[in-house]
Scaffold this motif. Sequence first.
Motif, short mmCIF file in Angstrom:
data_model
loop_
_atom_site.label_atom_id
_atom_site.label_comp_id
_atom_site.label_asym_id
_atom_site.label_seq_id
_atom_site.Cartn_x
_atom_site.Cartn_y
_atom_site.Cartn_z
N GLU A 59 16.59 0.79 -35.62
CA GLU A 59 17.57 1.64 -34.88
C GLU A 59 16.96 3.15 -35.09
N LEU A 60 16.94 3.63 -33.92
CA LEU A 60 16.19 4.86 -33.65
C LEU A 60 17.47 6.01 -33.76
N ILE A 61 16.93 7.21 -34.35
CA ILE A 61 18.00 8.29 -34.13
C ILE A 61 17.93 9.08 -32.72
N ASN A 62 16.73 9.07 -31.98
CA ASN A 62 16.60 9.40 -30.60
C ASN A 62 16.28 8.09 -29.85
N SER A 122 12.40 9.51 -35.01
CA SER A 122 12.81 9.35 -36.39
C SER A 122 13.74 7.99 -36.23
N ILE A 123 13.49 7.10 -37.50
CA ILE A 123 14.22 5.98 -37.62
C ILE A 123 15.44 5.97 -38.52
N ASN A 124 16.42 5.52 -37.95
CA ASN A 124 17.75 5.56 -38.69
C ASN A 124 17.56 4.35 -39.86
N SER A 125 17.64 3.31 -39.20
CA SER A 125 17.35 1.98 -40.27
C SER A 125 16.67 0.85 -39.56
N TYR A 126 16.39 -0.08 -40.35
CA TYR A 126 15.75 -1.29 -39.82
C TYR A 126 16.58 -2.62 -40.59
N ARG A 154 17.95 2.70 -27.96
CA ARG A 154 17.73 3.37 -29.30
C ARG A 154 17.48 2.25 -30.17
N HIS A 155 17.13 1.18 -29.80
CA HIS A 155 16.93 0.01 -30.61
C HIS A 155 15.47 -0.59 -30.17
N ILE A 166 13.19 4.87 -45.59
CA ILE A 166 14.28 4.42 -44.41
C ILE A 166 15.17 3.53 -45.10
#
Length: 949
Positions: free
Chosen positions: A155-158, A138-142, A112-113, A46
């Motif tokens: 930050e989550l994708i969903n 799914s995790i987009n980034s942290y 989403r956060h 990630i």
Amino acid sequence: MPLKPGLSKFFAVAFVILTVSSIAGMISLIAVFKIQLAGWNATSPIPTTTTTLSPPPIMRLPRNLIPESYNIFIKVELYTRIVEVVNVTTPNQTLSFSGNSTVNFHCAEQTRHIYLHSRDLRIFNLSVTNKSMGNSISINSYTSYKDETDFLKIELINTLLAGKNYSLFLAFQGELSENLNTLYVSKYTETDRSSENETTVERFLAATNLEPTNARSLFPCFDEPDMKARFKLTVIHRRETTALSNGDGQGPFLIGGDDDEWQYTVFEESPKMSSYLFAFTVSEFTSLKTPVGDVLSIQVFARPEATAAGHTKYAFDVTKKILNFYEKHFDLKYTPKKLYQIALPDLEPLAMENWGLITYQEGALLYEEGVSSWLHKEDIVSIIAHELAHQWFGNMVTMKWWNDLWLNEGFSSYMSYFAVDSVEPTFQIKDTLIMGVLHAAFEEDALASSRPLSAPVEEIQTAFDIHGMFDAITYCKGAIVLRMLADIVGEEDFNNGIRAYLKAFNGRNAEQSDFWKFIEHAKHKKSFFNVESFMNEWTTQAGYPVVTINTTNGETYQKRFFYNSSAHSDSLWLIPIQYMTAIAPPDFHWLDRRGPVKIAKFISKKGEWILANINSTGYYRVNYNPENWHRLLTQLEADLDRIPLMNRGQLIDDAFNLARAKQVNVTLALNLTRFLRNETAYLPWESTVRNLEYFIHMFDRSEVYGPMQVYLREQVKGLYNFLKNHTDNSTVPQDHSLQHNQILAIEVACSNGLPECIAMVKEKFADWMTSNSTKTNNIHTNLRSVIYCQAVAAGGKEEWEFAWEKFLESSDTSEKDQLRKALSCTKKTWLLNRYLEYTLDPNKIRLMDVASTINYIAENAAGQALAWNFIRAHWKYVSQGDPYTLLEGVTSRFSTKFELSELMYFVTNSEPMPPGNGAIEQTQVNIKWVGENKDVILQWFKRETAEME
């Protein structure tokens, strides 16, 4: 029993699949252990960033996610014993920890956060799971924010959906602290008797200290007091060690397989609590514990030598009594199944109320028969009573935010008076405790830089702001305004309100307005006054009033009390005035206006005196017209018992502080000390000596000091001689108040040059030095601290080095504390300078003792300038403990413009920035006061002592 080796492979596989399942505890434990042994080289796919920029300008976590429980695994790498490895120059010690946690939370509003806290941790292997569906999010980034927020933003994708339950798993690594915060390492010594020659060896332990905002440095969490959750912990620790935590522990169990170095302990889930109450220790400590079968398991842990010597027995015996008192008083049972207390060699506060595992500095918990002062039991029982009160005020019911910290600390201070009085009635120290707390609050709250007891929420946001709330305003003023309220509504109604409040908010968070409603409902006099309106004036306004009564015409008015006579405030209070006269019984009156208001009750009849604020139940000072002051003084000199004991002490305290504020002539305060030649009670003497310390600080480098010493020497002769037979024969009175006065009499007499006192301390200390070969110390334990100090002050290098040697070789906490203070009493500047240098070496002076040691040296006129230069040169190191108290102590003698300019330069040009507002204001007050009063004070002491010498 140990795990079966054949199951290890299964657990390693199961770790990947089942980390968020209900059976993850035991399975993930072993897998984590295996990964950690392999170096835990896993990396996260990630994307992650670290930034110094804040998210949108807010310091608090959003409330869209509510934590419910944590499942935490931590491996503590620390070795408790240093093992020398052949051909390896570096010791085996490892100061690190690692682990993982699963936090289960409820989504209250879709997002989403995920925001939570993390500080100084390496975070990886994150995963988010929908608990109801069992699918991953799914995790987009942290992002870790390296700023005052300490936010970890994921930050989550969903989108997380409102009303659903989720979990967040992550792994973390960190370093054990050597600065007494978060998870820190502590060192102590014990005697190794395994060989013919006894040797002293070093041992290490790990302990947590998480209040107020350090839980986020141990594991990522929702680190705010109203985000309560349940905590389940598993600790992996080395063989031969014991792990303790909030819950009851199961184990330790061996890991199994080829490795026999590690074991683990699984702890039952804690009650729902704030993150700052989470705690654990790993050590080789042993305990004194309740018999098997008791409903509640009570244990007191300490170094094995201390436990074996019986040093935990007093704490153990008194704990159950205090707990029983609180359960009956609150009509509410202590909820955890066990209560463990542990005496740590190092801890930044005196004690910490972690639910189920209360931590203490050794000196706050251990009583060493034959070494500790008899009066040391007062300190121990008072501290235990305070921490046990927290199990209700703070643990069961917690403030919503740190601006109302006084709901924890003020209540615990207030309730401890009654607990101590109940379990140790022969001590008779409730009044002494109350007056000590009252005067500490008065001193702090008289500065223009003071703050409200309950600060606005928006003003308490950063960790720095929060730390600033842990002061005398919170602990002392909080207790005193509660005492005032209880006196007004009546203790029975007040206690009924407390019981209802605790039951209603058990497991929840509250703010002060919640408590006022329960007291309002409980009081019988429904139209008497409104509790919330009344108390808000005392908690949301800084400072306190001085009530001035003119007994010739009854005119009465109030204004905020400041030391700085040029300061002004529009604050107004509703003031309860209990009063008595020489010819009439006690009565009551409200003062609800600024005034002057003409009150017929306060007009003196037949020239008799009037005394207001009986037993100091109100949080205010009282001033009178000169005629009434004179009548009170005449009464004290003629028959002092006609004035209540607490008021005898308070009259002195009011007069001296009113003189500091230029509201009465300074000679009035000094005249009030004349009656002491006939006084043997402790409170008036304590009040006088404490207030004259200010005079000593202002004038012990000037010509005023000589006649001042003569006066004090003559005044204390009566008290010293009253107790002389006890002192000379190394015995003490049975009465605790007189025991305190015996110590005070020796201190005042010796420090002001009474020949027989100096001869006595030198003789007793010399006898100890002579008998050192037999290790016999015939000085009574109550008198050791004062005799050590005064003998070192009267002696030279030989006495100082003897005391230093005894300090180094002693393993008795009480003895070490007494000697550490005594070493600061020498008048030899080169020895004091040497002692200051020792504070930079934690092998000589523990980090937690650095601030108090430097303040001891600064208290000595010969050491004040040395201490000031020293803290400026080493501020980064010495300020790690309590920078506010340190700066306040070292600058307490500042009374010149040059000293003020040095202080202001230091405050504005040092890193970290010193908390200097209070010290600067006090120095400005000192400069003005000395300039206006020095000549008058000098002449008064000269007149009083003209015929004494």
